[in-house]
Design an enzyme around this catalytic site. Sequence first.
Site, PDB file in Angstrom:
ATOM      1  N   GLY A   6     -12.253  23.105  18.529  1.00 28.16           N
ATOM      2  CA  GLY A   6     -11.575  22.312  19.559  1.00 28.16           C
ATOM      3  C   GLY A   6     -10.083  22.136  19.342  1.00 28.16           C
ATOM      4  CG  ASP A  64      -1.681  33.610  24.803  1.00 19.95           C
ATOM      5  OD1 ASP A  64      -0.984  32.872  24.078  1.00 19.95           O
ATOM      6  OD2 ASP A  64      -1.816  34.835  24.597  1.00 19.95           O
TER       7      ASP A  64
HETATM    8  P1  ATP Z   1      -5.586  33.723  20.189  1.00 18.12           P
HETATM    9  O1  ATP Z   1      -4.564  33.965  19.120  1.00 18.12           O
HETATM   10  O2  ATP Z   1      -6.788  34.615  20.100  1.00 18.12           O
HETATM   11  O3  ATP Z   1      -5.021  33.627  21.551  1.00 18.12           O
HETATM   12  P2  ATP Z   1      -5.614  31.089  19.067  1.00 18.12           P
HETATM   13  O4  ATP Z   1      -5.985  31.262  17.616  1.00 18.12           O
HETATM   14  O5  ATP Z   1      -4.195  30.839  19.389  1.00 18.12           O
HETATM   15  O6  ATP Z   1      -6.211  32.259  19.926  1.00 18.12           O
HETATM   16  P3  ATP Z   1      -7.739  29.206  19.131  1.00 18.12           P
HETATM   17  O7  ATP Z   1      -7.391  27.987  18.377  1.00 18.12           O
HETATM   18  O8  ATP Z   1      -8.657  30.190  18.487  1.00 18.12           O
HETATM   19  O9  ATP Z   1      -6.417  29.863  19.656  1.00 18.12           O
HETATM   20  O10 ATP Z   1      -8.439  28.808  20.500  1.00 18.12           O
HETATM   21  C1  ATP Z   1      -7.767  28.115  21.537  1.00 18.12           C
HETATM   22  C2  ATP Z   1      -8.783  27.292  22.290  1.00 18.12           C
HETATM   23  O11 ATP Z   1      -9.774  28.188  22.850  1.00 18.12           O
HETATM   24  C3  ATP Z   1      -9.583  26.303  21.448  1.00 18.12           C
HETATM   25  O12 ATP Z   1      -8.898  25.075  21.311  1.00 18.12           O
HETATM   26  C4  ATP Z   1     -10.870  26.190  22.258  1.00 18.12           C
HETATM   27  O13 ATP Z   1     -10.670  25.314  23.348  1.00 18.12           O
HETATM   28  C5  ATP Z   1     -11.052  27.593  22.823  1.00 18.12           C
HETATM   29  N1  ATP Z   1     -11.922  28.433  21.959  1.00 18.12           N
HETATM   30  C6  ATP Z   1     -11.546  29.381  21.077  1.00 18.12           C
HETATM   31  N2  ATP Z   1     -12.598  29.938  20.462  1.00 18.12           N
HETATM   32  C7  ATP Z   1     -13.692  29.316  20.968  1.00 18.12           C
HETATM   33  C8  ATP Z   1     -15.115  29.437  20.776  1.00 18.12           C
HETATM   34  N3  ATP Z   1     -15.623  30.311  19.892  1.00 18.12           N
HETATM   35  N4  ATP Z   1     -15.928  28.635  21.502  1.00 18.12           N
HETATM   36  C9  ATP Z   1     -15.434  27.752  22.391  1.00 18.12           C
HETATM   37  N5  ATP Z   1     -14.105  27.591  22.631  1.00 18.12           N
HETATM   38  C10 ATP Z   1     -13.254  28.357  21.940  1.00 18.12           C
HETATM   39  O1  RIB Z   2      -2.432  35.917  22.218  1.00 16.83           O
HETATM   40  C1  RIB Z   2      -2.941  37.169  22.568  1.00 16.83           C
HETATM   41  C2  RIB Z   2      -1.834  38.124  22.797  1.00 16.83           C
HETATM   42  O2  RIB Z   2      -1.164  38.348  21.563  1.00 16.83           O
HETATM   43  C3  RIB Z   2      -2.262  39.488  23.260  1.00 16.83           C
HETATM   44  O3  RIB Z   2      -2.274  39.602  24.662  1.00 16.83           O
HETATM   45  C4  RIB Z   2      -1.275  40.423  22.595  1.00 16.83           C
HETATM   46  O4  RIB Z   2      -0.482  41.095  23.525  1.00 16.83           O
HETATM   47  C5  RIB Z   2      -0.444  39.556  21.643  1.00 16.83           C
HETATM   48  O5  RIB Z   2       0.781  39.245  22.185  1.00 16.83           O
END
Ligand code: ATP
Ligand code: RIB
Length: 299
Positions: A223, A250
């Site tokens: 979360g 994103d």
């Molecule tokens: P990315 O770099 O892949 O864009 P991130 O690491 O910046 O992702 P995360 O913290 O993994 O972002 O996820 C962002 C939000 O997406 C979380 O706060 C949650 O709301 C949702 N989320 C991500 N993974 C899950 C999951 N496995 N199940 C449910 N919700 C998820």
């Molecule tokens: O956060 C995901 C994004 O990270 C992808 O779309 C990739 O282009 C990198 O910028």
Amino acid sequence: MIAVVGSNMVDLITYINRMPNPGETLEAPDFQMGCGGKGANQAVAAARLGAEVLMVTRVGNDNFAKNTRENFEANGISTQFVLETETTSGVAPIFVEKSSQNSILIVQGANAHLSPKDVDAAREEIAKCSLIVMQLEIPLETVYYTIELANELGIPVILNPAPANPELDLYRIASCEYFLPNESELGLITGMPVETLEQIEEAAQLLVEKGIKNVIVTLGEKGVLCLSAKNKTVLPAFNVDAVDTTGAGDAFIGCFAQSLDAGFSLEDSVKRATFYASDSVTKRGTQYSYATAEEISFP
Ligand code: ATP
Ligand code: RIB
């Protein structure tokens, strides 16, 4: 209107059973190409939910550029400041494992050329915006410059420090109203451990003490933690079957920005963003997984 001053990339997503070892050639079951880049993703998520979005970005002089521009147009995003550069467009080879975990390589290409001058060129349009959204796939000097401009214009900034850059000068970003790292970015930026929720809170606290008003740490399936000088909230993610988490962060930020712009409170904006991001991980691809306002019913 929301201004996104940020990156665009072409995502080359390979779905894999496992990563090849050095020197090994391995067959992968599936591939998908799509529009990505953290700035573009956040802009598209916000626009799909109904926000008016101005994109300030640089594409290359290749076929990818045309596709990226058309994608912005198809999503109703203003392309007046989608500027062309005599180089390649940004690309991101991405590997998604069966567990839904992803590994991403980014080649900045034209994004490395988005300059303070480009931001100045868009100044009149930016001044009409209620929010400015940025990430770290563009030069740091451009990020700092835009923050100064935002301060001058009285526009709040959402800064997503991704990908994490240990050179980020906390002093120069302290005036951002909203700072949204994921847990590993928070660890790298503060140099503090982030293994437990307690440690994450301590690291976020350090940023609040530096002057950032709201630190919102996304914690994947755990979360989100929101911390300000007065409040602390931990909101759980929704329990879903995740197939591809690429771009979940994103999706969160795009929806968060759209919600603030539409007048939702900070707490409701975080709740909506959590729901929207959780929905995005149930579908493959980056922008392909972002629902439109018609496709999603917020609880
Ligand atoms: P990315 O770099 O892949 O864009 P991130 O690491 O910046 O992702 P995360 O913290 O993994 O972002 O996820 C962002 C939000 O997406 C979380 O706060 C949650 O709301 C949702 N989320 C991500 N993974 C899950 C999951 N496995 N199940 C449910 N919700 C998820
Ligand atoms: O956060 C995901 C994004 O990270 C992808 O779309 C990739 O282009 C990198 O910028």
